[in-house]
Design an enzyme around this catalytic site. Structure first.
Site, short mmCIF file in Angstrom:
data_model
loop_
_atom_site.label_atom_id
_atom_site.label_comp_id
_atom_site.label_asym_id
_atom_site.label_seq_id
_atom_site.Cartn_x
_atom_site.Cartn_y
_atom_site.Cartn_z
N GLU A 253 0.88 -1.18 0.00
CA GLU A 253 0.00 0.00 0.00
C GLU A 253 0.91 1.22 0.00
O GLU A 253 1.51 1.54 1.02
CB GLU A 253 -0.90 0.00 1.24
CG GLU A 253 -1.80 -1.23 1.38
CD GLU A 253 -2.89 -1.29 0.33
OE1 GLU A 253 -3.10 -0.32 -0.40
OE2 GLU A 253 -3.54 -2.35 0.23
N CYS A 287 -2.32 9.08 2.56
CA CYS A 287 -1.97 8.69 1.18
C CYS A 287 -3.07 9.01 0.18
O CYS A 287 -2.80 9.10 -1.01
CB CYS A 287 -1.65 7.21 1.15
SG CYS A 287 -2.86 6.26 2.05
P1 NAD Z 1 8.47 4.97 4.58
O1 NAD Z 1 8.38 4.17 3.32
O2 NAD Z 1 9.61 5.88 4.76
O3 NAD Z 1 8.51 3.97 5.84
C1 NAD Z 1 7.52 3.00 6.04
C2 NAD Z 1 8.11 1.84 6.82
O4 NAD Z 1 9.10 1.20 6.01
C3 NAD Z 1 8.80 2.25 8.12
O5 NAD Z 1 8.50 1.30 9.12
C4 NAD Z 1 10.28 2.18 7.75
O6 NAD Z 1 11.12 1.91 8.85
C5 NAD Z 1 10.27 1.00 6.78
N1 NAD Z 1 11.44 0.92 5.88
C6 NAD Z 1 12.16 1.93 5.35
N2 NAD Z 1 13.18 1.42 4.61
C7 NAD Z 1 13.08 0.07 4.67
C8 NAD Z 1 13.83 -1.01 4.13
N3 NAD Z 1 14.93 -0.82 3.38
N4 NAD Z 1 13.45 -2.27 4.39
C9 NAD Z 1 12.34 -2.50 5.14
N5 NAD Z 1 11.60 -1.52 5.71
C10 NAD Z 1 11.96 -0.26 5.47
O7 NAD Z 1 7.07 5.72 4.73
P2 NAD Z 1 6.60 6.78 5.82
O8 NAD Z 1 7.31 8.06 5.60
O9 NAD Z 1 6.60 6.18 7.19
O10 NAD Z 1 5.05 6.94 5.39
C11 NAD Z 1 4.66 7.79 4.38
C12 NAD Z 1 4.38 7.03 3.09
O11 NAD Z 1 3.45 5.99 3.34
C13 NAD Z 1 3.73 7.91 2.04
O12 NAD Z 1 4.33 7.65 0.79
C14 NAD Z 1 2.28 7.44 2.03
O13 NAD Z 1 1.59 7.63 0.83
C15 NAD Z 1 2.43 6.01 2.34
N6 NAD Z 1 1.17 5.47 2.87
C16 NAD Z 1 0.39 4.70 2.05
C17 NAD Z 1 -0.83 4.22 2.52
C18 NAD Z 1 -1.69 3.35 1.66
O14 NAD Z 1 -2.58 2.73 2.21
N7 NAD Z 1 -1.48 3.27 0.37
C19 NAD Z 1 -1.24 4.53 3.81
C20 NAD Z 1 -0.43 5.32 4.60
C21 NAD Z 1 0.78 5.79 4.13
#
Ligand code: NAD
Length: 486
Positions: A253, A287
């Site tokens: 997502e 999002c």
């Molecule tokens: P992010 O991608 O920076 O982090 C999300 C998670 O991924 C965190 O727990 C982070 O520690 C982990 N992560 C980062 N690098 C990783 C790696 N190399 N391996 C494994 N895990 C890793 O996102 P964020 O800044 O926390 O959230 C914002 C983003 O989330 C926005 O792009 C938003 O659109 C998206 N989002 C999407 C939805 C949806 O349902 N489509 C809902 C909420 C947020």
């Protein structure tokens, strides 16, 4: 939580521990900057032990569907009892306004209940193999089987909600789950997992690790023992997960820059009210929040004025105040980046109608008109309380602009015409089209997810449980024709 004291964040077996890691995760309040807690990042050995525990439990102890439902229903009741504590925790660590935080917790209460219901609804189907010549004597059906051990990784913006679409759904499917919450907002996640234990979930069905994505997250991606990765977060990390985990199932997502169409026959008052809320809710860090608003040229100026009036009336401030509509952004960098994108759009010819000024981590909700199609506010995910208004002359043009993006999560359209609404529903390249409501409409039972760079798979309780379930085919080769057995 005592200020700055190590907080238990690592759960393996029945034991909460603060971990032995060298690296400290400091959890600070986006509003006021107070240090809320310090967690130790899980070490590689602890992460390995957590996965081993989930794998061992999966092999040894499958909960019956009734048992899964009983525990999840109890967890739902306990979340309701603890609702205000959860809400205050979300306000503190995420800076989400209290009314929105309460709404997030109320959704979790319902999501857990829906998971309880879904746990007892898992069914297969009869497969008519006897319709194939030579198979007259065979009968077949499918049975649902838990897919295996799930790895759940969540973002900062819905600390309770995102977990509620991953962990109880995995339990409903009969899986075990290792969860790594966002390092910025781990405290509500710890409360939620504790609540599941208090509801009677035996040790090992959910285990929790803490840490940064590039360390602990990366180790989880490289562990071959996971069957399913359920991830919500940025498109960049989602794509990295896809490349790393190979053929294993991924439920992703990801990001979006949601389009909302305001057609010439729309109820403009309704559209302005819905879109003002949508672009500003949780400071736009949602999002599916409205980002690109496409407005028919005949109503453009009138609608821009109505929207600006609604946006100017939003109360920006302390997220713990009942009256606050818009709180701080998650970090100073995030607020500065949004401010820069507003400046870039203005430099490129957009008109700033209202907002856009930054005060520390706060960005005044902003509306801009006629941006260049090249500006970041059009092409990329803003994830900030900002929307751009783009004029169009025909519905075809609006649909073309809406689809002219790498993203495809949800879109909204405001119109009085069924024909227009259905044409948009057929031709918008997204996972969901919302009519006469903003793109950010969501309830937890509906299928939710994107296409293109917005992800793969669907959440929404029934759909997430399906993603974590394998359908196993059983074929019976009967030894005598069915009617000869009479
Ligand atoms: P992010 O991608 O920076 O982090 C999300 C998670 O991924 C965190 O727990 C982070 O520690 C982990 N992560 C980062 N690098 C990783 C790696 N190399 N391996 C494994 N895990 C890793 O996102 P964020 O800044 O926390 O959230 C914002 C983003 O989330 C926005 O792009 C938003 O659109 C998206 N989002 C999407 C939805 C949806 O349902 N489509 C809902 C909420 C947020």
């Amino acid at each position: 939580m005592p200020n700055g004291q190590p907080t238990p964040g690592l759960l393996i077996s029945e034991r909460w521990a603060s971990g032995d890691g060298e690296h400290l995760l400091k959890v600070s309040a986006p509003f006021g900057g107070q240090l809320l807690a310090t967690l130790r990042e899980s070490t590689p050995a602890e992460v390995d032990a957590a996965v081993t525990q989930a794998v061992t439990t999966f092999a040894a102890q499958e909960l019956s569907p009734f048992e899964r439902a009983r525990i999840l229903r109890r967890a739902s009741e306990l979340i309701a009892e603890r609702a205000e504590d959860f809400a205050r925790s979300i306000v503190a660590e995420a800076g989400k306004p209290i009314r929105d935080a309460r709404a997030e917790v109320a959704r979790a209460v319902l999501t857990f209940e829906l998971c309880a219901q879904e746990a007892t609804r898992q069914a297969g189907e009869v497969v008519p193999v006897d319709g194939t010549p030579g198979s007259e004597n065979r009968r077949a059906f499918t049975i649902p089987r838990p897919a295996g051990v799930v790895c759940a990784i969540t973002p900062f913006n819905g600390p309770v909600n995102q977990l509620s679409h991953k962990v109880p759904t995995a339990i409903a499917a009969g899986c075990t789950v290792v969860v790594k919450p966002a390092e910025l907002t781990p405290l509500s996640a710890i409360m939620l997992v504790q609540t599941m234990l208090d509801a009677g979930l035996p040790p090992g069905h959910v285990v929790m690790v803490q840490g940064r994505g590039e360390t602990v997250g990366q180790q989880l991606l490289e562990d071959p023992r996971f069957a399913v990765y359920s991830f919500t977060g940025s498109t960049a990390v989602g794509a990295h997960i896809r490349r790393t985990v190979g053929l294993r199932k991924t439920l992703l997502e990801l990001g979006n820059n949601s389009a909302n169409i305001v057609h010439m026959d729309a109820d403009l008052g309704l559209a302005a009210k819905s879109l003002a809320r949508s672009l500003s809710v949780y400071a736009g860090q949602v999002c599916i929040s409205a980002q690109r608003i496409l407005v028919h040229e005949r109503v453009f100026d009138h609608f821009a004025a109505l929207l600006a009036e609604q946006v100017r009336a939003l109360i920006v401030g302390d997220p713990s105040e009942e009256s606050t509509d818009v709180g701080p952004m998650i970090s100073l960098e995030a607020a500065k980046r949004a401010e820069e994108w507003v400046a870039e759009a203005v430099a490129d010819g957009a008109e700033l109608v209202c907002g856009g000024q930054r005060d520390g981590q706060f960005l005044a909700p902003a509306v801009l008109t006629r941006p260049s199609p090249r500006s970041s506010l059009v092409c990329r995910e803003a994830f900030a309380p900002v929307a751009v208004l783009i004029p169009y002359a025909t519905l075809g043009e609006a649909l073309h602009i809406a689809n002219d993006t790498e993203y495809g999560l949800q879109a909204g359209i405001f119109t009085a015409s069924l024909d227009v609404a259905l044409a948009a529903a057929q031709r918008l390249d997204v996972g969901g089209v919302i009519v006469n409501d903003a793109s950010s409409y969501r309830v937890d039972s509906m299928p939710y997810g994107g296409i293109k760079q917005s992800g793969t798979g669907r959440e929404g309780v029934r759909y997430a449980v399906e993603e974590m379930t394998d359908s196993r085919l059983v074929v019976l080769n009967l030894q005598q024709p069915v009617d000869e057995g009479l």
